[in-house]
Every structure is written in C-alpha cells, then in structure tokens.
Motif scaffolding. Structure first.
Motif, PDB file in Angstrom:
ATOM      1  N   ALA A 209      91.958 -20.749 -10.996  1.00  0.00           N
ATOM      2  CA  ALA A 209      93.376 -20.431 -11.198  1.00  0.00           C
ATOM      3  C   ALA A 209      93.703 -20.547 -12.682  1.00  0.00           C
ATOM      4  O   ALA A 209      93.387 -21.557 -13.326  1.00  0.00           O
ATOM      5  CB  ALA A 209      94.268 -21.353 -10.381  1.00  0.00           C
ATOM      6  N   TYR A 210      94.355 -19.530 -13.213  1.00  0.00           N
ATOM      7  CA  TYR A 210      94.606 -19.455 -14.652  1.00  0.00           C
ATOM      8  C   TYR A 210      95.615 -20.506 -15.109  1.00  0.00           C
ATOM      9  O   TYR A 210      95.394 -21.219 -16.087  1.00  0.00           O
ATOM     10  CB  TYR A 210      95.109 -18.054 -15.006  1.00  0.00           C
ATOM     11  N   ASP A 211      96.756 -20.568 -14.415  1.00  0.00           N
ATOM     12  CA  ASP A 211      97.795 -21.522 -14.806  1.00  0.00           C
ATOM     13  C   ASP A 211      98.521 -21.990 -13.556  1.00  0.00           C
ATOM     14  O   ASP A 211      98.130 -21.672 -12.425  1.00  0.00           O
ATOM     15  CB  ASP A 211      98.750 -20.906 -15.839  1.00  0.00           C
ATOM     16  N   LEU A 212      99.600 -22.749 -13.735  1.00  0.00           N
ATOM     17  CA  LEU A 212     100.290 -23.342 -12.593  1.00  0.00           C
ATOM     18  C   LEU A 212     101.116 -22.332 -11.813  1.00  0.00           C
ATOM     19  O   LEU A 212     101.367 -22.535 -10.621  1.00  0.00           O
ATOM     20  CB  LEU A 212     101.155 -24.516 -13.061  1.00  0.00           C
ATOM     21  N   LEU A 213     101.528 -21.236 -12.445  1.00  0.00           N
ATOM     22  CA  LEU A 213     102.181 -20.171 -11.689  1.00  0.00           C
ATOM     23  C   LEU A 213     101.166 -19.513 -10.758  1.00  0.00           C
ATOM     24  O   LEU A 213     101.454 -19.273  -9.575  1.00  0.00           O
ATOM     25  CB  LEU A 213     102.797 -19.135 -12.634  1.00  0.00           C
ATOM     26  N   HIS A 214     100.001 -19.214 -11.273  1.00  0.00           N
ATOM     27  CA  HIS A 214      98.921 -18.636 -10.471  1.00  0.00           C
ATOM     28  C   HIS A 214      98.597 -19.545  -9.282  1.00  0.00           C
ATOM     29  O   HIS A 214      98.510 -19.093  -8.129  1.00  0.00           O
ATOM     30  CB  HIS A 214      97.687 -18.458 -11.363  1.00  0.00           C
ATOM     31  N   GLN A 215      98.459 -20.829  -9.547  1.00  0.00           N
ATOM     32  CA  GLN A 215      98.134 -21.805  -8.500  1.00  0.00           C
ATOM     33  C   GLN A 215      99.244 -21.884  -7.464  1.00  0.00           C
ATOM     34  O   GLN A 215      98.980 -21.921  -6.250  1.00  0.00           O
ATOM     35  CB  GLN A 215      97.912 -23.181  -9.144  1.00  0.00           C
ATOM     36  N   THR A 216     100.491 -21.904  -7.903  1.00  0.00           N
ATOM     37  CA  THR A 216     101.627 -22.061  -6.992  1.00  0.00           C
ATOM     38  C   THR A 216     101.821 -20.837  -6.112  1.00  0.00           C
ATOM     39  O   THR A 216     102.048 -20.954  -4.901  1.00  0.00           O
ATOM     40  CB  THR A 216     102.903 -22.355  -7.803  1.00  0.00           C
ATOM     41  N   VAL A 217     101.752 -19.661  -6.705  1.00  0.00           N
ATOM     42  CA  VAL A 217     101.903 -18.420  -5.945  1.00  0.00           C
ATOM     43  C   VAL A 217     100.826 -18.322  -4.868  1.00  0.00           C
ATOM     44  O   VAL A 217     101.104 -17.974  -3.711  1.00  0.00           O
ATOM     45  CB  VAL A 217     101.854 -17.199  -6.887  1.00  0.00           C
ATOM     46  N   ASN A 218      99.578 -18.643  -5.239  1.00  0.00           N
ATOM     47  CA  ASN A 218      98.490 -18.625  -4.257  1.00  0.00           C
ATOM     48  C   ASN A 218      98.720 -19.634  -3.144  1.00  0.00           C
ATOM     49  O   ASN A 218      98.427 -19.362  -1.970  1.00  0.00           O
ATOM     50  CB  ASN A 218      97.154 -18.918  -4.941  1.00  0.00           C
TER      51      ASN A 218
END
Length: 403
Positions: A209-218
């Motif tokens: 996961a690139y960043d925390l937005l990427h992690q959260t959306v997933n």
C-alpha cells in the motif's frame, strides 16, 4: 416554623456539598491510564481544525458499525474498522485477513474469483467466499495503527538509502522497496522517486500500500464491502455502484490514522532494558529493525522533520522458506516481508486477548518464538539469539516488551 437560612449560607453549603461529592466520586472513579500504556490518542501539536478532524475520524473508525442497511457486504470480513484494531492495537486470529491469488510480480491471477482478499463472511441470503482451487494464499494479522503518520512522512530517498539490494556491505541483509503502480486517485508524495512508472509502497505485510489513503480505501472495500468514490466497485458483483461512504469520512479516517501518536517506550532507563537493547543491536536485529528514523516535510506540521523510534526500515527482506507462504503482492517475492515496526510490541497482548500472535500470520505465540522463526536474512539474528544465555535472552525480551 423552621428558621430561614440566609442565601449566602445556603450557597456556601451547596458548594461544600458539591466538593464533598466530587471528592467522594473521585475515590470510586478509575484513574486515567498512563500515556505509555495505551496506543490511541493524538500526536501533540495538532491545530484546532486537525484535532476536530482527528475526533471525527476516531468516531468513524471506532464507533461506526456497518450493517446491510448501511452498505455492509454482501460479503465481508469485518463490520467496522475497530473490529480488527481494538484500541488501535494488533488484531486477533478471529480477524485475520486471507489474501490469495498471486505468486510472482506478474500480478494476481485470481481477480476474477474474488482475489486478492477472501471475504469469508456474508449477510443473510448470501454465501461467503471460498478459496478457489489452486490459489496460493497467506493469512495477514491486522497490525497496530499508531505512529503511522510518522512512517508515512519518511522520504523515499531515506528508504532507498537504507536499501542494499546487492548486499554490497556483505552482511547478508539486502532490503529492497516494494515498487508498485498506484491507483489514479492517489496523489504522489513530494519528492517521490519512481522506477519504471512504479512508486515505493510502505504499508501492509508486503509493503503493497502506497500511503494511508490507499490502505484505508482498500480496507473499506475489501474488509467491509463498502464502496467509495475512490473504489466504487462492489466486491460481490464487481459492478460499479454508488458510494456507501463519503469522501469526507474516508479523509477523516486517514487523518485519524495519520495523527495517532507514536507508542511511548516504557521503562527505557531500566538497567535490564538498556542491556537488552545493547544485545538487540549486537546480534544485528537493528539492521532491519532500524531504531531511529526522521520524517521529511509534511502538510501536518506536527509530523514534519521529527525524529522517532519505530524499529523498522519499511523494506522487504527474504525471510527464508519457513515464512514463504507462496503468495505475494507487488514486486515482492513470496518469501519477502516488510520489516514490521516493533514499537508498541509490549502492548500487543492487550488487543490480542491476553496473549501474543506475532509474525505476519500470528503463528508465533511469544516474542522468543517469533525470533526463532526468522530465517533467510533474519537467520543471523535468530542464531545470535540462540547462542545467548538465559539471562541475556530475558534481557533482550524485556527490552522488546518495553517498546
């Protein structure tokens, strides 16, 4: 007829009674836990607006429970963010995620069959997913959430400086970033370093996961079956549907995760803890679990140019055949795992039912067992631990439990 009491005396009496009542209540009220004994709470130095957003994100993360009426599922893993991260700590085997379908860097071959994540629960009238035949898989224990904003703010240049893909120093430890293609909705970091159109990822067991937005959306989409404008495709039908969570809520949760405080080491000056840290470095654990890092610039001033102590390098390392599950993500091999941060390790049992479930899948039930299961690039440290006498082993473990 009763004598009339002057108003001034009545006021004094009321104040006195209130003080007595308050003192009495304080005797029965539990004391607030020490800051170093809990993982949740905001980083110091937030603005008023950031603090409000932190609180909104806290509510969305820990209090919002999804139901079918609110968009849950129809297939899912958990009904809320907090289900997998009680007290912002590590998860429990009950909330372990199963990832499947990719064996090499060419990508996931089972996306048509529900990959990359198994949704093993379902709402009424639906059937949960089953692992497709022939799909390799790995189980991922949900990690602790605290201090993520500091990890997010480390520069790509600093991570590359820690990497040694060709093991030029000959210490048996290479360390490489996981280079991934990022979704269109992500905004690249300032001063990002790219390689053949790929970016350095840093979150997740495989650093996929690139960043925390990427992690959260997933997490919304894959863990709870909740669509957003960022990820509008339903995990069951694979069709694009209306968002079931607002962009504002997603951003609030990202801000919450980004501004959670870093874990605070307990008893850092204890003689045994100090000796344990020396042993930790002596047997080369600190070559992957790097004690100290510094953030780069951040849009959140409280995270800019800060020294912090996560005990990770955020890089991938080959951990040997014993930890090779035959599954991977991004450019990582099946035996490569991102170095997990060790800060907060000693508090893990609080969110794991009173015992440890360590390593990527929770297979280790003690810190000692986790160390002994290290192979590949971690074999040198594992061997070094085996050679310590009992007293020194206990000192090293006491140090790790203080983090």
């Amino acid at each position: 007829m009763l004598p009339r009491i002057p108003k001034k005396l009545m006021a004094i009496g009321c104040i006195t009674a209130s003080i007595i009542l308050l003192v009495a209540c304080e005797k029965f009220m539990p004391q607030a836990p020490a800051e170093d004994s809990i993982l949740d709470g905001p980083v110091e130095g937030l603005t008023a607006e950031q603090s409000l957003q932190f609180l909104r994100g806290d509510v969305a993360f820990n209090d919002e429970v999804f139901t079918p009426e609110k968009g849950l599922g129809p297939i899912f893993v958990a009904t809320s963010c907090g289900t997998c991260h009680a007290g912002d700590g590590k998860g429990h085997p009950f909330t372990t995620l199963t990832r499947f379908g990719q064996t090499d860097s060419t990508g996931n071959k089972f996306l048509h069959a529900g990959g990359p994540q198994l949704q093993q629960r379902a709402v009424y009238h639906y059937q949960p997913e089953q692992l497709p035949a022939g799909a390799t898989f790995s189980r991922f224990m949900p990690p602790a959430n605290t201090g993520l904003g500091f990890l997010d703010a480390v520069t790509d240049a600093d991570l590359i400086a820690l990497a040694d893909p060709l093991d030029l120093d000959g210490d048996g430890i290479s360390g490489v970033p996981n280079w991934i293609h990022i979704p269109e909705y992500l905004k690249e970091r300032a001063n990002s370093i790219t390689h053949n159109g790929r970016y350095i990822a840093r979150f997740g067991k495989k650093a996929a996961a690139y960043d925390l937005l990427h992690q959260t959306v997933n997490a919304y989409n894959q863990d709870m079956g909740i669509t957003s404008a960022y990820e509008p495709y339903d995990t069951y039908s694979h069709l694009e549907i209306d968002p079931e969570v607002s962009n504002q809520t997603v951003i609030d949760v990202v801000t919450y995760l980004k501004t959670l405080k870093a874990p605070i080491q307990r008893t850092p000056n204890d003689v045994e803890v100090v000796a344990g840290k020396k042993l930790f470095m002596q047997i080369s654990c600190g070559k992957c679990h790097v004690p100290e890092m510094t953030t780069g610039p951040s849009t959140i001033n409280a995270l800019s140019h800060k020294v912090f102590f996560p005990y990770t390098d955020l890089l991938l390392h080959d951990m040997g055949p014993g930890l090779d599950d035959g599954y991977t993500e991004g450019m990582a091999t099946t035996a490569e795992w991102r170095t997990p941060p060790l800060w907060g390790l000693g508090l893990s049992k609080k969110s794991q039912g009173g015992q440890y479930f360590l390593l990527h899948d929770g297979r280790a039930h003690s810190i000692e067992e986790a160390i002994l299961l290290h192979g590949g690039e971690g074999q040198q440290s594992s061997n070094g631990f085996r050679q310590l006498n009992t007293a020194d082993k206990n000192r090293l473990i006491k140090f790790l439990e203080s983090l």
